[in-house]
Write a protein that holds these residues in place. Structure first.
Motif, mmCIF file in Angstrom:
data_model
loop_
_atom_site.group_PDB
_atom_site.id
_atom_site.type_symbol
_atom_site.label_atom_id
_atom_site.label_comp_id
_atom_site.label_asym_id
_atom_site.label_seq_id
_atom_site.Cartn_x
_atom_site.Cartn_y
_atom_site.Cartn_z
ATOM 1 N N UNK A 1 26.042 -133.080 -102.253
ATOM 2 C CA UNK A 1 24.834 -134.024 -102.806
ATOM 3 C C UNK A 1 23.682 -133.221 -102.740
ATOM 4 N N UNK A 2 22.529 -134.216 -103.068
ATOM 5 C CA UNK A 2 21.403 -133.514 -103.570
ATOM 6 C C UNK A 2 20.702 -133.077 -102.373
ATOM 7 N N UNK B 1 22.734 -137.403 -112.421
ATOM 8 C CA UNK B 1 22.668 -136.801 -111.164
ATOM 9 C C UNK B 1 23.700 -135.975 -110.718
ATOM 10 N N UNK B 2 24.859 -136.027 -111.554
ATOM 11 C CA UNK B 2 26.136 -135.380 -111.240
ATOM 12 C C UNK B 2 26.567 -134.335 -112.120
ATOM 13 N N UNK B 3 26.869 -133.186 -111.624
ATOM 14 C CA UNK B 3 27.561 -132.367 -113.013
ATOM 15 C C UNK B 3 28.805 -132.033 -112.500
ATOM 16 N N UNK C 1 35.862 -123.497 -107.266
ATOM 17 C CA UNK C 1 36.841 -124.043 -108.125
ATOM 18 C C UNK C 1 36.134 -124.895 -109.150
ATOM 19 N N UNK C 2 36.970 -124.946 -110.355
ATOM 20 C CA UNK C 2 36.517 -125.537 -111.598
ATOM 21 C C UNK C 2 36.295 -127.189 -111.032
ATOM 22 N N UNK C 3 36.799 -127.408 -110.048
ATOM 23 C CA UNK C 3 36.680 -128.923 -109.642
ATOM 24 C C UNK C 3 35.484 -129.187 -108.816
ATOM 25 N N UNK C 4 34.880 -128.332 -108.484
ATOM 26 C CA UNK C 4 33.828 -128.571 -107.406
ATOM 27 C C UNK C 4 32.533 -129.089 -108.251
ATOM 28 N N UNK C 5 31.767 -129.973 -107.788
ATOM 29 C CA UNK C 5 30.794 -130.466 -108.261
ATOM 30 C C UNK C 5 29.520 -130.550 -107.181
ATOM 31 N N UNK C 6 28.206 -130.609 -107.960
ATOM 32 C CA UNK C 6 27.110 -130.562 -107.135
ATOM 33 C C UNK C 6 26.236 -131.412 -107.823
ATOM 34 N N UNK C 7 25.167 -131.889 -107.030
ATOM 35 C CA UNK C 7 23.966 -132.676 -107.507
ATOM 36 C C UNK C 7 22.806 -131.698 -107.114
#
Ligand code: UD1
Ligand code: CA
Length: 505
Positions: free
Chosen positions: A319-320, A8-10, A295-301
């Protein structure tokens, strides 16, 4: 750079840290050497070149991140110009990095020699050399180079690339008959014929550590720059009968070095596109990649949506189904599933599931919004916990506060947290209805289920279930306008209304 996935997370890019088990071990280098002693005068900057930022990381930080993907036994950065600043930065982002000081920049060969001295003179195994100013280089490409180097049994393998304009680069010279690499010739030392070669030296190499140390003793400085060229090692090893090879990079843009701010912006665009492409392929809607910066450190669902004009920085996570933008800037902010953030600036905030923020809100550090909470238009918050279903809809400042669940804060309210010397806390309970234009003078507590009257200045605690009224009594002085402003438009309007009233009687 392929994203490493958790369910669920990349994660679009790993932080600078050692990778978890992968097929690297077979080609694990004994050392990676990062060359970062140069000044970078063309940046025209008080900041050393390798400390310039793109997508949330320094140039050298990107290189270290790629280098870490090789899981080297040693990672040495050669520092020189502004070495205190660069050294302090390295210690911060990757404390296991070793630094070697090259006081005078006598060339890339000299720099590598100094790095090897830091490692005791020479090392058994593979030594990979990279430059500190090539932030687009990926771990994947480095792994490919190390693999080719190992499988071909080379003494040295250079990462080369075909570029549209080879000006300034070292050229890869190959044997006309066999196509084998024979030497690298620097642009300034090249003949006209050699300058026509479009295959260039990226500055990235894999070496046999022992042979490298030996060859470095033999390099000379009889070239146009009077420097010790690392590139000469290739010809030296070749002449001594060792295998010399090249691994051609698939995408020449990956090896581009940053020398000025035009190239810095071009690299930022390329890296940003790479990050957004990975996000989109993993199920994130990016409405306008051209105006979205991450940024490279940002994450998404999955199913997160990013609207135009949005910048996501640091550890920001969507989040989702969370929706952010347009025109928003989020730093180190977590937006939970289904939340909506519109035209907002946020730093160090946590927006709970299905909460709504904005348009035109400013969430400062320590802001916490519960499930379905709302921070509306022209609202600023700081160090504030806003409970489930609670709303702060309009024109308010909420600082140093805890607000319970399903409370409504009236428009234009201020949590008066500062007495000029210290900050104080306000607590508002659950299911409260505070009137518009309230001042909550901290420290103060509003009990559960309380109401406050509009325009109140609340300085004393309000017991649960009370109505607090804290404002001046209204007094009407009748006939004041006729006496004090005779003949004015106001007086005439009042008179007309009075006459109409009489005729209706
Ligand atoms: C170098 C290569 C060239 C290659 C190009 C790729 C040599 C002689 N030439 O040229 O073949 O095409 O990179 O970009 O190697 N550095 C030090 N100490 C020094 C000199 C340089 O640490 O004494 C560092 C610089 O900070 C930089 C890197 O090494 O990170 C490359 O140095 P630079 O002077 O930019 O080399 P180029 O002339 O571009
Ligand atoms: Ca260069």
């Amino acid at each position: 750079m392929s994203p490493t996935k958790r369910p669920g997370i990349l994660r679009m890019s790993p932080p600078v840290q050692k990778p978890k088990g992968n097929p690297v071990s077979a080609i694990r280098p004994a050392a990676v050497v990062v060359l970062a002693a140069g000044e970078g005068t063309r940046m025209k900057s008080a900041t050393p070149k390798v400390l310039h930022e793109l997508c949330g990381r320094s140039l050298v930080g990107h290189v270290l991140s790629a280098a870490r993907e090789l899981d080297p036994e040693n990672l040495v950065v050669v520092v020189g110009h502004a070495r205190e600043k660069v050294g302090a930065h390295l210690a911060e982002i990757d404390p296991d990095v070793r630094t070697a000081v090259q006081a005078e920049q006598n060339g890339t060969g000299h720099a590598v020699r100094i790095a090897l001295e830091e490692l005791g003179g020479s090392v058994d195994g593979t030594v990979v050399v990279v430059c500190g100013d090539t932030p687009l280089l990926t771990g994947e490409t480095l792994r490919g180079l190390a693999a080719t180097h190992a499988s071909d049994g080379n003494a040295v393998t250079v990462l080369s690339a075909e570029v549209p304009d080879a000006t300034g680069y070292g050229r890869i010279v190959r044997d006309e008959d066999t196509g084998a690499v024979t030497e690298i010739v620097e642009h300034k030392d090249a003949t006209e014929a050699q300058r026509a070669i479009r295959e260039i030296n990226s500055g990235v190499f894999a070496f046999d550590g022992q042979l490298l140390a030996d060859a470095l003793k033999k390099i000379r400085t009889d070239n146009s720059q009077g420097e010790e060229y690392l590139t000469d090692v290739l010809g030296i090893l070749r002449e001594a009968g060792h295998r010399v090879g090249a691994s051609v990079a698939g995408d020449h843009r990956e090896i581009a070095g940053i020398n000025n701010r035009v190239q810095l912006s071009e690299a930022r665009r390329i890296l940003n596109d790479r990050l957004l492409t990975a996000a989109m392929l993993a199920g994130v809607t990016v409405v306008d990649p051209a105006t979205t910066w991450v940024d490279v450190t940002v994450t998404f669902e999955q199913d997160a949506v990013v609207h135009p004009g949005t910048q996501l920085h640091g550890s920001t996570h969507l989040g989702e189904g969370a929706e952010v933008g347009p025109n928003s800037r989020l730093k180190d902010t977590r937006v939970d599933a289904g939340a909506r953030v519109d035209n907002t600036v946020a730093d160090g905030a946590h927006v709970g599931p299905q909460a709504t923020v904005g348009p035109f809100a400013y969430l400062r550090p320590g802001t916490r919004l519960g499930l379905k909470a709302k921070v509306g238009t022209y609202v600023e918050t700081k160090n504030a916990s806003i409970g489930e279903g609670t709303k702060v809809p309009h024109l308010s400042y909420v600082g140093d506060a805890t607000i319970g669940e399903y409370t409504n804060i009236g428009a234009a309210s201020v949590f008066v947290n500062y007495d000029g010397q210290e900050k104080h806390h306000t607590t508002v309970g659950s299911h409260c209805r505070t009137g518009s234009d309230n001042m909550f003078v901290a420290p103060v507590t509003i009990g559960d289920g309380s109401y406050t009257a509009a325009g109140s200045v609340i300085t004393k605690d309000v017991p649960p279930g009370s109505l607090a009224v804290a404002r001046g009594q209204q007094r009407n002085i009748e006939g004041w306008v006729a006496r004090k402003r005779p003949g004015s438009a106001a007086a005439k309007a009042a008179e007309a209304t009075a006459r109409r009233g009489e005729s209706e009687d």
